[in-house]
Design an enzyme around this catalytic site. Structure first.
Site, PDB file in Angstrom:
ATOM      1  N   LEU A 147      -0.971   9.917  -8.956  1.00 56.60           N
ATOM      2  CA  LEU A 147       0.236   9.772  -8.330  1.00 56.60           C
ATOM      3  C   LEU A 147       0.296   9.500  -6.936  1.00 56.60           C
ATOM      4  O   LEU A 147       1.472   9.696  -6.237  1.00 56.60           O
ATOM      5  CB  LEU A 147       0.947  11.271  -8.675  1.00 56.60           C
ATOM      6  CG  LEU A 147       0.993  11.802 -10.059  1.00 56.60           C
ATOM      7  CD1 LEU A 147       1.661  13.140 -10.347  1.00 56.60           C
ATOM      8  CD2 LEU A 147       1.756  10.563 -11.056  1.00 56.60           C
TER       9      LEU A 147
ATOM     10  N   SER B 296      -8.410  -9.786  -8.714  1.00 55.41           N
ATOM     11  CA  SER B 296      -7.330 -10.290  -7.999  1.00 55.41           C
ATOM     12  C   SER B 296      -7.819 -11.946  -7.733  1.00 55.41           C
ATOM     13  O   SER B 296      -8.770 -12.299  -7.333  1.00 55.41           O
ATOM     14  CB  SER B 296      -6.932  -9.414  -6.830  1.00 55.41           C
ATOM     15  OG  SER B 296      -6.069 -10.421  -5.846  1.00 55.41           O
ATOM     16  N   ALA B 297      -6.760 -12.648  -7.556  1.00 53.56           N
ATOM     17  CA  ALA B 297      -6.940 -14.002  -7.005  1.00 53.56           C
ATOM     18  C   ALA B 297      -7.417 -13.986  -5.875  1.00 53.56           C
ATOM     19  O   ALA B 297      -7.896 -15.065  -5.113  1.00 53.56           O
ATOM     20  CB  ALA B 297      -5.512 -14.670  -7.166  1.00 53.56           C
TER      21      ALA B 297
ATOM     22  N   TYR C 238      -9.519  -5.201   1.399  1.00 53.10           N
ATOM     23  CA  TYR C 238      -8.915  -5.163  -0.123  1.00 53.10           C
ATOM     24  C   TYR C 238      -9.785  -5.957  -0.918  1.00 53.10           C
ATOM     25  O   TYR C 238     -10.166  -5.998  -2.077  1.00 53.10           O
ATOM     26  CB  TYR C 238      -7.472  -5.332  -0.164  1.00 53.10           C
ATOM     27  CG  TYR C 238      -7.000  -5.573  -1.443  1.00 53.10           C
ATOM     28  CD1 TYR C 238      -6.919  -4.398  -2.375  1.00 53.10           C
ATOM     29  CD2 TYR C 238      -6.584  -6.839  -1.858  1.00 53.10           C
ATOM     30  CE1 TYR C 238      -6.485  -4.478  -3.648  1.00 53.10           C
ATOM     31  CE2 TYR C 238      -6.205  -6.862  -3.202  1.00 53.10           C
ATOM     32  CZ  TYR C 238      -6.164  -5.805  -4.138  1.00 53.10           C
ATOM     33  OH  TYR C 238      -5.543  -5.950  -5.289  1.00 53.10           O
TER      34      TYR C 238
ATOM     35  N   LYS D 274     -12.514  -5.823  -4.164  1.00 55.35           N
ATOM     36  CA  LYS D 274     -12.224  -6.474  -5.414  1.00 55.35           C
ATOM     37  C   LYS D 274     -13.384  -7.283  -5.825  1.00 55.35           C
ATOM     38  O   LYS D 274     -13.938  -7.194  -6.971  1.00 55.35           O
ATOM     39  CB  LYS D 274     -11.036  -7.402  -5.490  1.00 55.35           C
ATOM     40  CG  LYS D 274      -9.724  -6.456  -5.649  1.00 55.35           C
ATOM     41  CD  LYS D 274      -9.451  -5.696  -6.788  1.00 55.35           C
ATOM     42  CE  LYS D 274      -8.599  -4.717  -6.790  1.00 55.35           C
ATOM     43  NZ  LYS D 274      -8.428  -3.753  -7.929  1.00 55.35           N
TER      44      LYS D 274
ATOM     45  N   TYR E  33      -5.816 -11.529 -11.520  1.00 52.84           N
ATOM     46  CA  TYR E  33      -4.424 -11.470 -11.623  1.00 52.84           C
ATOM     47  C   TYR E  33      -3.812 -12.407 -10.340  1.00 52.84           C
ATOM     48  O   TYR E  33      -4.476 -12.125  -9.270  1.00 52.84           O
ATOM     49  CB  TYR E  33      -3.558 -10.078 -11.271  1.00 52.84           C
ATOM     50  CG  TYR E  33      -4.041  -8.817 -11.984  1.00 52.84           C
ATOM     51  CD1 TYR E  33      -4.614  -9.122 -13.501  1.00 52.84           C
ATOM     52  CD2 TYR E  33      -3.828  -7.621 -11.532  1.00 52.84           C
ATOM     53  CE1 TYR E  33      -4.972  -7.869 -14.026  1.00 52.84           C
ATOM     54  CE2 TYR E  33      -4.181  -6.385 -12.437  1.00 52.84           C
ATOM     55  CZ  TYR E  33      -4.762  -6.475 -13.481  1.00 52.84           C
ATOM     56  OH  TYR E  33      -5.049  -5.587 -14.205  1.00 52.84           O
TER      57      TYR E  33
ATOM     58  N   ASN F  30       4.849  -4.701   0.649  1.00 52.05           N
ATOM     59  CA  ASN F  30       4.484  -5.952   1.313  1.00 52.05           C
ATOM     60  C   ASN F  30       4.776  -7.228   0.668  1.00 52.05           C
ATOM     61  O   ASN F  30       4.918  -8.133   1.079  1.00 52.05           O
ATOM     62  CB  ASN F  30       3.039  -5.820   1.372  1.00 52.05           C
ATOM     63  CG  ASN F  30       2.476  -4.525   2.521  1.00 52.05           C
ATOM     64  OD1 ASN F  30       3.055  -4.303   3.404  1.00 52.05           O
ATOM     65  ND2 ASN F  30       1.908  -3.557   1.897  1.00 52.05           N
TER      66      ASN F  30
ATOM     67  N   ARG G 174       3.093 -19.705  -4.514  1.00 47.45           N
ATOM     68  CA  ARG G 174       2.407 -18.393  -5.389  1.00 47.45           C
ATOM     69  C   ARG G 174       2.606 -18.763  -6.948  1.00 47.45           C
ATOM     70  O   ARG G 174       3.610 -19.210  -7.473  1.00 47.45           O
ATOM     71  CB  ARG G 174       2.785 -17.048  -4.904  1.00 47.45           C
ATOM     72  CG  ARG G 174       2.071 -16.737  -3.616  1.00 47.45           C
ATOM     73  CD  ARG G 174       0.764 -16.925  -3.213  1.00 47.45           C
ATOM     74  NE  ARG G 174       0.494 -16.378  -1.948  1.00 47.45           N
ATOM     75  CZ  ARG G 174       0.365 -17.195  -1.022  1.00 47.45           C
ATOM     76  NH1 ARG G 174       0.693 -18.398  -1.151  1.00 47.45           N
ATOM     77  NH2 ARG G 174       0.144 -16.743   0.297  1.00 47.45           N
TER      78      ARG G 174
END
Ligand code: NAD
Ligand code: UDP
Length: 341
Positions: A35, A126-127, A150, A154, A178, A199, A232
């Site tokens: 959470l 992620s891309a 970040y 990944k 993604y 963001n 994007r």
């Protein structure tokens, strides 16, 4: 008997939408989430949407004992691992926290799977793992790289998964890169609801539309794009959810591991997104042009052939549906989930 899936981070934005599709596809699903970026009330919402009780355990993927207990209590066939931190700027300020949650958290999940003999995992990549100098469309064979902690987490997780597969040929992994998730469930009952100021573009625009923020700050209009703003590849979260179902089904059919982009193959600029959202919410949304955001690229969009070939996946929903479903959620459903509810 139905396959049983563990969703880590399953009360979050992408996890909750994937949950709905998994239930619709006949899977049994257990969610764990701590959470930190979602609300307990999402569990009730999932019950409303699916009509079945939500099997939710409040647990942290960093808590190895809690993870072990969940794997003892259930006989999982596969894991979909969404749990993680995703704010690029925060990762620059708190890299160790990102390494801990994103990398150690995934290793903990893999170790718990190993003990329990679970051999299939789908991972949220992620891309952002593409080398920033690569031109779009970005394809899965292109060199990788990272521009912030970040992205580093990944890419590291992808590499750990590949080495884990090397050591255990029975382990099958679905690595899903993604592009930019957008939109919400058609019911308006679940959607993106970050605990902090967003963001990302779409959740920010939606809060301008709702009146929470006075205007959108557009980070630069001097890029080499038709209107000067960044481009994007926005993909409807319901399409992303469908991609996860296809990915886990492929792994459970014992097909080879896969690494695929999940995008639409089409890019939209910031101004195009803002205009589309203005149409959806019925008023021109205000904006101001600001200097470029550090580290931003002009244009990124996916090559989508591999996901189609390996998983039979294609995104079907367009920009209008992304904006109208987001607005429906913001305008109705999002208000009903209280901060601690
Ligand atoms: P989200 O923050 O809405 O969902 C993540 C969920 O994980 C939240 O419910 C959070 O409470 C939970 N969580 C975080 N740390 C945890 C921990 N230690 N233990 C248990 N639960 C934990 O984010 P999302 O947009 O749904 O993203 C899901 C995954 O997809 C993340 O790994 C993210 O990095 C990745 N991803 C997201 C995007 C995007 O733009 N949304 C793009 C590419 C990749
Ligand atoms: N963007 C913007 N204002 C914002 C948030 C984002 O102009 O408040 C722009 C950003 O510069 C980029 C695009 O919107 O061109 C998508 O940004 P986002 O952070 O959502 O995704 P990412 O850049 O990580 O792909």
């Amino acid at each position: 008997m139905a396959f049983k899936i563990l969703l880590t981070g399953g009360l979050g934005y992408i996890g909750s939408h994937t949950y709905v599709d998994l239930i619709a596809a006949g899977f049994d699903v257990v969610i764990i989430d701590n959470l930190c970026n979602s609300k307990r009330g999402v569990s009730d919402r999932l019950e409303q949407v699916t009509g079945v009780p939500t099997d939710f355990v409040e647990a942290d993927v960093l808590d190895k004992a809690a993870l072990a207990q969940v794997f003892t209590d259930h006989n999982f066939d596969a894991v979909i691992h969404f749990a993680g931190l995703k704010a690029v700027g925060e990762s620059v300020e708190k890299p160790l926290q990102y390494f801990q949650v994103n990398v150690v958290g995934m290793v903990n999940v893999l170790q718990a799977m190993q003990v329990a003999g679970v051999k299939s995992i789908v991972f949220s990549s992620s891309a952002t793992v593409y080398d920033p100098i690569q031109p779009s469309p970005l394809n899965e064979g292109m060199p990788t790289g990272y521009a912030n902690p970040y992205g580093y987490t990944k890419l590291t997780c992808e590499q750990i998964l590949q080495q884990a597969c090397h050591a255990d040929p029975d382990l099958k992994t679905g690595i899903l890169r993604y592009f930019n998730p957008a939109g919400a469930h058609a019911s308006g009952l679940i959607g993106e609801d970050p605990n902090d100021i967003p963001n990302n573009l779409m959740p920010y625009i939606s809060r301008v539309a709702s009146g929470d923020y006075p205007f959108l700050r557009i980070w630069g209009n001097d890029y080499d794009t038709p209107d000067g703003t960044g481009i994007r590849d926005y993909i409807h979260v319901a399409d992303l959810a469908a991609g996860h179902v296809k990915s886990v089904q492929a792994l459970l059919s014992r097909e080879a591991s896969h690494l695929v982009n999940l995008g639409t193959g089409k890019g939209y600029s910031v101004l195009e997104m803002l205009n589309a959202y203005s149409t959806a919410c019925g008023r021109a949304l205000p904006y101001e042009i600001m200097p470029r955001r550090a580290g931003d690229l002009a244009t990124t969009f996916a090559e989508v052939g591999r996901a189609k070939q390996l998983l039979g996946f294609s995104a079907t929903r367009g920009l209008d549906e992304m904006c109208s479903s987001s607005w429906h959620w913001i305008n109705t459903g999002a208000k009903l989930v209280s901060p601690d509810g």
